[in-house]
Design an enzyme around this catalytic site. Structure first.
Site, PDB file in Angstrom:
ATOM      1  N   TYR A 145       9.633  82.225  78.143  1.00 38.67           N
ATOM      2  CA  TYR A 145       8.451  81.911  77.550  1.00 38.67           C
ATOM      3  C   TYR A 145       8.020  80.690  77.625  1.00 38.67           C
ATOM      4  O   TYR A 145       8.938  79.785  77.250  1.00 38.67           O
ATOM      5  CB  TYR A 145       8.200  82.482  75.875  1.00 38.67           C
ATOM      6  CG  TYR A 145       6.959  82.199  75.275  1.00 38.67           C
ATOM      7  CD1 TYR A 145       6.017  82.454  75.511  1.00 38.67           C
ATOM      8  CD2 TYR A 145       7.021  81.117  74.389  1.00 38.67           C
ATOM      9  CE1 TYR A 145       4.583  82.369  74.539  1.00 38.67           C
ATOM     10  CE2 TYR A 145       5.795  80.737  73.506  1.00 38.67           C
ATOM     11  CZ  TYR A 145       4.740  81.557  73.741  1.00 38.67           C
ATOM     12  OH  TYR A 145       3.623  81.268  73.259  1.00 38.67           O
ATOM     13  N   ASP A 240      12.102  73.837  80.986  1.00 38.97           N
ATOM     14  CA  ASP A 240      11.352  73.685  79.854  1.00 38.97           C
ATOM     15  C   ASP A 240      12.330  73.740  78.369  1.00 38.97           C
ATOM     16  O   ASP A 240      13.025  74.682  78.134  1.00 38.97           O
ATOM     17  CB  ASP A 240      10.484  74.968  79.635  1.00 38.97           C
ATOM     18  CG  ASP A 240       9.743  75.225  78.442  1.00 38.97           C
ATOM     19  OD1 ASP A 240       9.728  74.355  77.434  1.00 38.97           O
ATOM     20  OD2 ASP A 240       8.906  76.306  78.218  1.00 38.97           O
ATOM     21  N   LYS A 268       9.041  71.245  69.390  1.00 37.74           N
ATOM     22  CA  LYS A 268       9.821  71.664  68.395  1.00 37.74           C
ATOM     23  C   LYS A 268      10.548  70.589  67.739  1.00 37.74           C
ATOM     24  O   LYS A 268      10.118  69.790  67.012  1.00 37.74           O
ATOM     25  CB  LYS A 268      10.514  72.998  68.834  1.00 37.74           C
ATOM     26  CG  LYS A 268       9.961  74.109  69.108  1.00 37.74           C
ATOM     27  CD  LYS A 268      10.599  75.353  69.321  1.00 37.74           C
ATOM     28  CE  LYS A 268       9.291  76.491  69.563  1.00 37.74           C
ATOM     29  NZ  LYS A 268       9.541  77.355  70.787  1.00 37.74           N
TER      30      LYS A 268
HETATM   31  C1  LIG Z   1       8.160  77.588  71.525  1.00 33.67           C
HETATM   32  C2  LIG Z   1       8.160  77.128  72.923  1.00 33.67           C
HETATM   33  C3  LIG Z   1       7.171  77.048  73.665  1.00 33.67           C
HETATM   34  C4  LIG Z   1       5.842  77.006  73.119  1.00 33.67           C
HETATM   35  O1  LIG Z   1       5.690  75.835  72.265  1.00 33.67           O
HETATM   36  P1  LIG Z   1       4.443  75.809  71.013  1.00 33.67           P
HETATM   37  O2  LIG Z   1       4.584  74.559  70.377  1.00 33.67           O
HETATM   38  O3  LIG Z   1       4.615  77.119  70.482  1.00 33.67           O
HETATM   39  O4  LIG Z   1       3.028  75.894  71.964  1.00 33.67           O
HETATM   40  C5  LIG Z   1       7.359  76.746  75.194  1.00 33.67           C
HETATM   41  N1  LIG Z   1       8.364  76.860  75.841  1.00 33.67           N
HETATM   42  C6  LIG Z   1       9.402  77.322  75.125  1.00 33.67           C
HETATM   43  C7  LIG Z   1      10.794  77.513  75.961  1.00 33.67           C
HETATM   44  C8  LIG Z   1       9.442  77.703  73.634  1.00 33.67           C
HETATM   45  O5  LIG Z   1      10.338  77.897  72.988  1.00 33.67           O
END
Ligand SMILES: *Cc1c(COP(=O)(O)O)cnc(C)c1O
Length: 437
Positions: A145, A240, A268
């Site tokens: 994701y 990511d 995060k």
């Molecule tokens: C949570 C997450 C996102 C999206 O971040 P948001 O702050 O919810 O937009 C993108 N990539 C990874 C790997 C994530 O865990």
């Protein structure tokens, strides 16, 4: 009973005002059933719900709260910064301080830009990669994701097709057509795709530790192969690290694997509980961003002083004493994983716990834990729903979805870990049979 009467009442009202009563879909408890529990307040590893009941929290706001809820140093930094102005829309010193902390911690980063969410960070990094390479196609992996940008809400096509299908209504097929999707952990498929399309790909997106569909830990050799193929074909490798950044250690997954990506994305933890994202990489790439270069990206609240302050305070706590916090997390999370596995065995359940540092995933199926999304058993969601409810009765709060992981924070002290293990033993003693059935 899961939710108390006050949560039920609030949920009914929320549903009149917001779709399914929530502002992010998984919160609605649809995959475990029942009514979402409304938080009222939280401190350390525990929160109190709207009915005054206390729970040990393993969601921790889906990862940002590595120091637990309302850590005094973070709250103090937020309060004192807020008193001096909530937003400037102009440069401020806090941006330099947070950028310096991140860049100094991650060897391959030379420059950063802050945004307000992980979604924005990934979206912007992909735009930059396309701008720099002059290519359109992007490869992602099934089960990873990367936020909800249109062209990344794409899942594997049927059969052998590598062109993605939109996984959400509202995403034009023509957007999804620029996104290629492969299963994780398949080196042959990777080589084949690079041979066919490597020279038209702008970027490959890889979660540093895939933690959004269970915890699909990849083999280092596979990741090295990916790096090698990207270099050979002039494709930018984007790690990511929105979950993995500062979760596993100062250098995130790139340090763990010893692989330098071209660009990285963060979110995060670097916001300490406030909305922050960032993307960064080598200077010559980042200098392609406006106003220096042709790739446009902007944000009214980007580099917000209060959010920067929460991130700075969080990273300072983590980096103190040469990263002692991560060692503590490692041993607490290790003990928790071992305790839960022992509870599975005494209930005669053939399940396991997959762990990367302070990220745990309950793998509710037999055999070797899967490394790719399509190997996660269909049964696990049903089993998880049963366990989820039983644990709520023991006042342990897990994410309301079988595909989500557990996050341990530095506030989960030994007492909380032991209490959690006993809760798993109790819960599994009650519902273990039913989970298997
Ligand atoms: C949570 C997450 C996102 C999206 O971040 P948001 O702050 O919810 O937009 C993108 N990539 C990874 C790997 C994530 O865990």
């Amino acid at each position: 009973m899961r939710a108390g009467p006050r949560s039920e009442e609030l949920y009914e009202e929320a549903c009149l005002l917001m779709p399914a009563g929530v502002n992010s879909p998984v919160r609605a408890f649809r995959s475990v059933g029942g009514t979402p529990i409304f938080y009222d307040s939280a401190s350390g590893c525990r929160f109190t719900d709207a009915d005054g009941r206390s729970f040990i929290d393993y969601v921790c706001s889906w990862g940002p709260l590595i120091l637990g809820h309302a850590h005094p140093a973070v709250v103090e930094a937020v309060a004192s910064t807020a008193a001096r102005g909530l937003s400037f829309g102009a440069p401020c010193e806090q941006e330099i301080e947070l950028a310096r902390l991140i860049i100094d911690a991650v060897p391959h980063l030379e420059m950063l830009r802050f945004v307000s969410s992980g979604t924005e960070a990934v979206m912007s990094a992909v735009r930059l990669a396309r701008g720099v390479t002059g290519r359109d196609e992007v490869l992602k992996f099934d089960g990873c994701y990367h936020g909800h940008a249109d062209h990344l809400l794409v899942s594997a096509g049927s059969g052998l097709a590598t062109f993605g299908n939109p996984s959400s209504a509202g995403v034009p097929a023509s957007f999804a057509a620029h996104t290629l999707v492969l299963p994780l952990a398949d080196e042959k498929a990777l080589e084949k795709l690079f041979k066919e399309r490597g020279d038209s790909m702008a970027a490959v997106l890889m979660e540093g530790i895939p933690a959004n569909s269970g915890l699909l830990i990849q083999r280092p050799g596979y990741l090295r192969k990916l790096r090698e193929l990207c270099t050979r074909h002039g494709v930018l490798l984007i790690f990511d690290e929105v979950i993995s950044g500062f979760r596993l250690g100062a250098g995130g997954a790139s340090e763990l694997w010893g692989i330098d990506p071209d660009l990285s994305t963060y979110g995060k933890i670097i916001g300490g509980g406030l909305p922050v994202g960032a993307y960064g990489g080598r200077r010559e790439l980042m200098e392609q961003l406006a106003p220096l270069g042709p790739v446009y990206q902007a944000g009214t609240l980007s580099g917000n002083p209060v959010a920067m302050a929460a991130g700075i305070a969080t990273l300072q706590q983590l980096l103190a004493d040469r990263g002692a916090a991560w060692q503590q997390l490692e041993s607490r999370a290790g003990r928790l994983a071992q305790g839960i596995e022992a509870a599975f065995s005494s209930a005669e359940l053939p399940f396991s716990v997959v762990r990367a540092g302070s990220i745990l995933w309950l793998c509710l199926q037999e055999g070797e834990p899967p490394r790719r999304f399509d190997r996660i058993s269909q049964d696990s969601a049903r089993r998880y729903a049963i366990l989820h409810e039983a644990l709520l009765e023991e006042r342990i709060y897990l994410a309301p979805s079988a595909y989500e992981v557990m996050f341990v924070s530095t506030a989960h002290d030994e007492a909380a870990i032991e209490e959690s293990i006993r809760a798993f033993e109790q819960a599994l003693g009650r519902v273990g049979r039913e989970m298997l059935g």
